[in-house]
Motif scaffolding. Structure first.
Motif, PDB file in Angstrom:
ATOM      1  N   SER A 140      44.195  33.584  -4.904  1.00  0.00           N
ATOM      2  CA  SER A 140      43.465  33.284  -6.136  1.00  0.00           C
ATOM      3  C   SER A 140      43.369  34.546  -6.980  1.00  0.00           C
ATOM      4  O   SER A 140      43.620  35.662  -6.492  1.00  0.00           O
ATOM      5  N   ILE A 141      43.005  34.372  -8.248  1.00  0.00           N
ATOM      6  CA  ILE A 141      42.809  35.523  -9.130  1.00  0.00           C
ATOM      7  C   ILE A 141      41.670  36.397  -8.606  1.00  0.00           C
ATOM      8  O   ILE A 141      41.748  37.626  -8.619  1.00  0.00           O
ATOM      9  N   ALA A 142      40.620  35.765  -8.110  1.00  0.00           N
ATOM     10  CA  ALA A 142      39.478  36.534  -7.582  1.00  0.00           C
ATOM     11  C   ALA A 142      39.911  37.426  -6.431  1.00  0.00           C
ATOM     12  O   ALA A 142      39.514  38.601  -6.336  1.00  0.00           O
ATOM     13  N   GLU A 143      40.740  36.893  -5.544  1.00  0.00           N
ATOM     14  CA  GLU A 143      41.217  37.684  -4.406  1.00  0.00           C
ATOM     15  C   GLU A 143      42.158  38.786  -4.858  1.00  0.00           C
ATOM     16  O   GLU A 143      42.149  39.891  -4.299  1.00  0.00           O
ATOM     17  N   LEU A 144      42.967  38.512  -5.888  1.00  0.00           N
ATOM     18  CA  LEU A 144      43.866  39.536  -6.409  1.00  0.00           C
ATOM     19  C   LEU A 144      43.073  40.685  -7.020  1.00  0.00           C
ATOM     20  O   LEU A 144      43.382  41.861  -6.785  1.00  0.00           O
ATOM     21  N   VAL A 145      42.058  40.354  -7.801  1.00  0.00           N
ATOM     22  CA  VAL A 145      41.222  41.377  -8.429  1.00  0.00           C
ATOM     23  C   VAL A 145      40.501  42.206  -7.364  1.00  0.00           C
ATOM     24  O   VAL A 145      40.454  43.447  -7.444  1.00  0.00           O
ATOM     25  N   LYS A 146      39.991  41.553  -6.365  1.00  0.00           N
ATOM     26  CA  LYS A 146      39.287  42.262  -5.280  1.00  0.00           C
ATOM     27  C   LYS A 146      40.219  43.231  -4.572  1.00  0.00           C
ATOM     28  O   LYS A 146      39.857  44.394  -4.300  1.00  0.00           O
ATOM     29  N   LEU A 147      41.445  42.770  -4.274  1.00  0.00           N
ATOM     30  CA  LEU A 147      42.410  43.631  -3.582  1.00  0.00           C
ATOM     31  C   LEU A 147      42.831  44.794  -4.475  1.00  0.00           C
ATOM     32  O   LEU A 147      42.958  45.931  -4.009  1.00  0.00           O
ATOM     33  N   ALA A 148      43.037  44.504  -5.772  1.00  0.00           N
ATOM     34  CA  ALA A 148      43.464  45.559  -6.696  1.00  0.00           C
ATOM     35  C   ALA A 148      42.387  46.629  -6.856  1.00  0.00           C
ATOM     36  O   ALA A 148      42.692  47.823  -6.988  1.00  0.00           O
ATOM     37  N   LYS A 149      41.135  46.231  -6.827  1.00  0.00           N
ATOM     38  CA  LYS A 149      40.046  47.208  -6.937  1.00  0.00           C
ATOM     39  C   LYS A 149      39.908  48.035  -5.652  1.00  0.00           C
ATOM     40  O   LYS A 149      39.513  49.207  -5.707  1.00  0.00           O
ATOM     41  N   ALA A 150      40.264  47.422  -4.538  1.00  0.00           N
ATOM     42  CA  ALA A 150      40.211  48.155  -3.269  1.00  0.00           C
ATOM     43  C   ALA A 150      41.382  49.118  -3.130  1.00  0.00           C
ATOM     44  O   ALA A 150      41.288  50.116  -2.410  1.00  0.00           O
ATOM     45  N   ARG A 151      42.491  48.800  -3.809  1.00  0.00           N
ATOM     46  CA  ARG A 151      43.692  49.635  -3.747  1.00  0.00           C
ATOM     47  C   ARG A 151      44.144  50.013  -5.147  1.00  0.00           C
ATOM     48  O   ARG A 151      45.216  49.587  -5.606  1.00  0.00           O
ATOM     49  N   PRO A 152      43.375  50.788  -5.892  1.00  0.00           N
ATOM     50  CA  PRO A 152      43.732  51.113  -7.280  1.00  0.00           C
ATOM     51  C   PRO A 152      45.092  51.795  -7.389  1.00  0.00           C
ATOM     52  O   PRO A 152      45.362  52.780  -6.704  1.00  0.00           O
ATOM     53  N   MET A 176      40.627  43.020 -18.925  1.00  0.00           N
ATOM     54  CA  MET A 176      39.489  42.127 -18.735  1.00  0.00           C
ATOM     55  C   MET A 176      38.914  42.227 -17.327  1.00  0.00           C
ATOM     56  O   MET A 176      37.705  42.138 -17.124  1.00  0.00           O
ATOM     57  N   ALA A 177      39.807  42.408 -16.331  1.00  0.00           N
ATOM     58  CA  ALA A 177      39.348  42.469 -14.939  1.00  0.00           C
ATOM     59  C   ALA A 177      38.964  43.879 -14.520  1.00  0.00           C
ATOM     60  O   ALA A 177      38.338  44.064 -13.469  1.00  0.00           O
TER      61      ALA A 177
END
Length: 330
Positions: A140-152, A176-177
């Motif tokens: 999901s987009i939520a999971e993608l955003v969470k992973l991207a924030k954990a691995r900038p 936006m995210a």
């Protein structure tokens, strides 16, 4: 709406418009092969549309219409080639939102999108879909955003270059995210799609028409569509806006233009015959999916292009992208 219905309207408009536009056109047109320049690579969404259009026009004209893929420089190489072509009706050019963005992104373009081209019709809009390689552990987009924030900076996404619809979609979502995705530009849509299918990159804001076959074969995992409403073709997938990013919308459009310098003095006698043939041939075309029908008059398309140039200029300014020098390659 299915793709053949879209091109009933679009090709009808072409048939009605073009007999009146070029110098010396008459019932005998076309008397030789017509070149249809697509400024993106084979396998891209733009190329998919171009081949549908040329197949239909070949049947309508009774003369071969060929795709000429002129790739590179975010569509500028193809646009320059078209702008420099004779205005005799034997060169058509498939413009897109990328070219409207290029007006703000490039300092020394050798062509003027408004001045050097005569709009014919807006063919179709192409919604985008956020896809990931199946190895990326997100659904999901939520999971993608969470992973991207954990691995900038560790997760990358492909595009067809700065200014392209795929780049705009990615840039808007990043902003936006509030995530740091690594941008990896490719020469064209075909290469960008291959890159995510092969796992070279993890994410792609892909044109739906190009991504659908890969989605259906399980080679890509879709997360969300970039339209304002869910697509009837994929009703199970939410819009990006639904996932918490209200107002998000992105996509591409494609239309036909031609070298602008011409006089309108051709015979109108051939229009009804071409109109009838166009309708019959397109109704019998095989069903294709992934595009949304548009179809408009040249004056409407001209106003739309100017509006898109202004809209994309604001988006580009917000991303902080700087103007790029482009050198003529023709």
């Amino acid at each position: 709406m299915t793709i053949q219905r879209s091109y009933v309207r679009a090709l009808v408009l072409i048939c009605l418009t073009y007999p009146f536009m070029a110098d010396g056109w008459a019932q005998a047109y076309p008397a030789k092969v017509v070149r249809y320049i697509v400024p993106m690579s084979p396998g891209s969404g733009a190329d998919t549309i171009g081949r549908i259009v040329t197949a239909g026009l070949t049947q309508v004209f009774g003369q071969q219409v060929i795709v000429d893929n002129r790739t590179g420089a975010a569509g500028n190489i193809g646009a320059e080639a078209a702008a420099k072509a004779p205005a005799d009706g034997y060169t058509l050019f498939q413009a897109s939102s990328t070219h409207a963005a290029n007006v703000s992104l490039y300092r020394n373009l050798s062509y003027d999108l408004v001045r050097d081209f005569a709009p014919v019709t807006l063919l179709a809009s192409s919604p985008s879909i956020v896809v990931v390689h199946p190895s990326l552990p997100v659904k999901s987009i939520a999971e993608l955003v969470k992973l991207a924030k954990a691995r900038p900076g560790a997760i990358n996404y492909s595009s067809t270059g700065i200014g392209s619809a795929t780049w705009v979609a990615g840039s808007c979502s990043r902003g936006m995210a509030g995530v740091n995705l690594l941008h990896v530009p490719y020469r064209g849509g075909g290469e960008s799609l291959i890159a995510v299918v092969a796992g070279e990159v993890s994410v792609y804001f892909a044109p739906l028409a190009a991504a659908l076959p890969q989605i259906r074969q399980g080679r890509l995992r879709p997360l969300a569509v970039t339209t304002t409403k869910r697509l009837p073709l994929l009703p199970e997938y939410p819009t990006v806006a639904e996932t918490g990013y209200s107002g998000y919308q992105s996509g591409n459009w494609y239309g036909i233009v031609a070298p602008a310098k011409r006089r309108r003095k051709s015979s109108r006698r051939c229009a009804p015959r071409w109109l009838r043939r166009c309708t019959i041939e397109c109704e019998q075309a095989p069903e294709r999916s992934g595009l949304l029908s548009v179809g408009d008059q040249p004056e409407e398309f001209a106003a739309f292009i100017k509006s898109e140039i202004a809209t994309l200029a604001k988006i580009i300014q917000q991303t902080g992208a700087t103007a790029i020098d482009v050198v003529s390659s023709i």
